[in-house]
Design an enzyme around this catalytic site. Structure first.
Site, PDB file in Angstrom:
ATOM      1  N   THR A  48      -9.412 -39.521  34.348  1.00 35.82           N
ATOM      2  CA  THR A  48      -8.116 -38.924  34.012  1.00 35.82           C
ATOM      3  C   THR A  48      -8.334 -38.026  32.796  1.00 35.82           C
ATOM      4  O   THR A  48      -9.405 -38.070  32.169  1.00 35.82           O
ATOM      5  CB  THR A  48      -7.053 -39.995  33.667  1.00 35.82           C
ATOM      6  OG1 THR A  48      -7.456 -40.680  32.473  1.00 35.82           O
ATOM      7  CG2 THR A  48      -6.881 -40.998  34.798  1.00 35.82           C
ATOM      8  N   ALA A  71     -10.421 -42.800  30.381  1.00 33.84           N
ATOM      9  CA  ALA A  71      -9.158 -42.513  29.693  1.00 33.84           C
ATOM     10  C   ALA A  71      -9.514 -41.718  28.445  1.00 33.84           C
ATOM     11  O   ALA A  71     -10.379 -42.134  27.659  1.00 33.84           O
ATOM     12  CB  ALA A  71      -8.448 -43.808  29.333  1.00 33.84           C
ATOM     13  N   VAL A 108     -14.211 -44.675  27.696  1.00 35.04           N
ATOM     14  CA  VAL A 108     -13.456 -43.823  26.769  1.00 35.04           C
ATOM     15  C   VAL A 108     -13.999 -42.397  26.892  1.00 35.04           C
ATOM     16  O   VAL A 108     -15.210 -42.177  26.825  1.00 35.04           O
ATOM     17  CB  VAL A 108     -13.600 -44.321  25.317  1.00 35.04           C
ATOM     18  CG1 VAL A 108     -12.834 -43.405  24.368  1.00 35.04           C
ATOM     19  CG2 VAL A 108     -13.122 -45.764  25.186  1.00 35.04           C
ATOM     20  N   LYS A 109     -13.071 -41.459  27.091  1.00 32.07           N
ATOM     21  CA  LYS A 109     -13.492 -40.064  27.263  1.00 32.07           C
ATOM     22  C   LYS A 109     -13.281 -39.329  25.940  1.00 32.07           C
ATOM     23  O   LYS A 109     -12.175 -39.344  25.381  1.00 32.07           O
ATOM     24  CB  LYS A 109     -12.620 -39.448  28.349  1.00 32.07           C
ATOM     25  CG  LYS A 109     -13.280 -38.384  29.176  1.00 32.07           C
ATOM     26  CD  LYS A 109     -12.300 -38.052  30.304  1.00 32.07           C
ATOM     27  CE  LYS A 109     -12.801 -36.986  31.204  1.00 32.07           C
ATOM     28  NZ  LYS A 109     -11.735 -36.526  32.093  1.00 32.07           N
ATOM     29  N   VAL A 110     -14.343 -38.691  25.448  1.00 28.16           N
ATOM     30  CA  VAL A 110     -14.245 -37.929  24.194  1.00 28.16           C
ATOM     31  C   VAL A 110     -14.750 -36.512  24.455  1.00 28.16           C
ATOM     32  O   VAL A 110     -15.631 -36.305  25.287  1.00 28.16           O
ATOM     33  CB  VAL A 110     -15.079 -38.582  23.051  1.00 28.16           C
ATOM     34  CG1 VAL A 110     -14.598 -39.988  22.742  1.00 28.16           C
ATOM     35  CG2 VAL A 110     -16.575 -38.579  23.358  1.00 28.16           C
TER      36      VAL A 110
END
Ligand code: E4P
Length: 217
Positions: free
Chosen positions: A27, A56, A82-84
């Protein structure tokens, strides 16, 4: 090659999941906006449907806030990645969050050097954006090839997650080059089943079958 679905649309995820086609979900803030849902609620629901990694994305731009947001998102479920973003601060957050034991997907990658840095920072996934490079007349597939070569040269464990997939050809090319994962919108994944000769052949079989007057059941 694993299939991730690039959407926060629960119905679309469920449909493909029933077919066994969902190895994970990605997402981003735009997809959350499109879903019209609360990020925590919708992400939790996706995680309850899908066993594989669910990305996310943080929205802060400085490392310490990204880490705090990442820790909060990671608490949603054990399969959160975790998307960074691929910025200097994003890489710092990646290093910290992976050392805390979380999966991290480093997104918005547009060069091989960025991908090299993400691997050095311990990223679980690197997301090169193929379609957005194609949009500015740079061949996105060249980037996938370059990253594959670099990661193989130095045996990095970071998985190449081909992102910003717009066509079925992007998926074919990623599979040929050896991307570990692709993330595609549901409609593009469904288009993988389509071929004009399949439709034409089926039409002919249906017509000929009607002429026999037979029934199987
Ligand atoms: C990947 O994680 C991104 O969410 C996505 O692939 C971006 O695709 P787009 O360039 O079509 O928005």
């Amino acid at each position: 090659m694993k299939f991730f679905i690039d959407t926060a649309d629960i119905q679309a995820i469920s449909e493909l999941n029933e077919m066994g086609l969902v190895d994970g979900v990605t997402t981003n803030p735009s997809l959350i906006m499109k879903s019209g849902r609360d990020i925590i609620e919708v992400t939790k629901e996706i995680c309850s449907l899908v066993k594989g990694p669910v990305s996310a994305e943080v929205v802060a731009t400085d490392a310490s806030s990204m880490i705090k947001e990442g820790e909060k998102l990671a608490k949603i479920a054990s399969n959160i990645a975790v998307k960074v973003p691929l910025t200097w601060d994003g890489l710092r957050a990646c290093k910290e969050l992976t050392s805390e034991g979380y999966m991290v997907n480093v997104t918005l990658c547009f060069s091989a050097n960025q991908a090299l840095l993400a691997a050095k920072a311990g990223a679980t996934f690197i997301s090169p954006f193929i379609g957005r490079l194609d949009d500015i007349n740079i061949d996105g597939m060249d980037l996938i090839s370059e990253i594959r070569t670099i990661y193989d040269n130095f045996e990095f464990d970071t998985q190449i997650l081909g992102a910003s997939i717009r066509t079925v050809n992007h998926i074919t090319q990623c599979a040929l080059i050896g991307a570990d994962v692709i993330t595609a919108p549901p409609n593009v994944l469904k288009q993988l089943a389509e071929h004009p000769l399949t439709f034409k052949g089926l039409e002919l079989f249906t017509k000929d079958w009607a002429k026999t007057g037979q029934k199987i059941i």
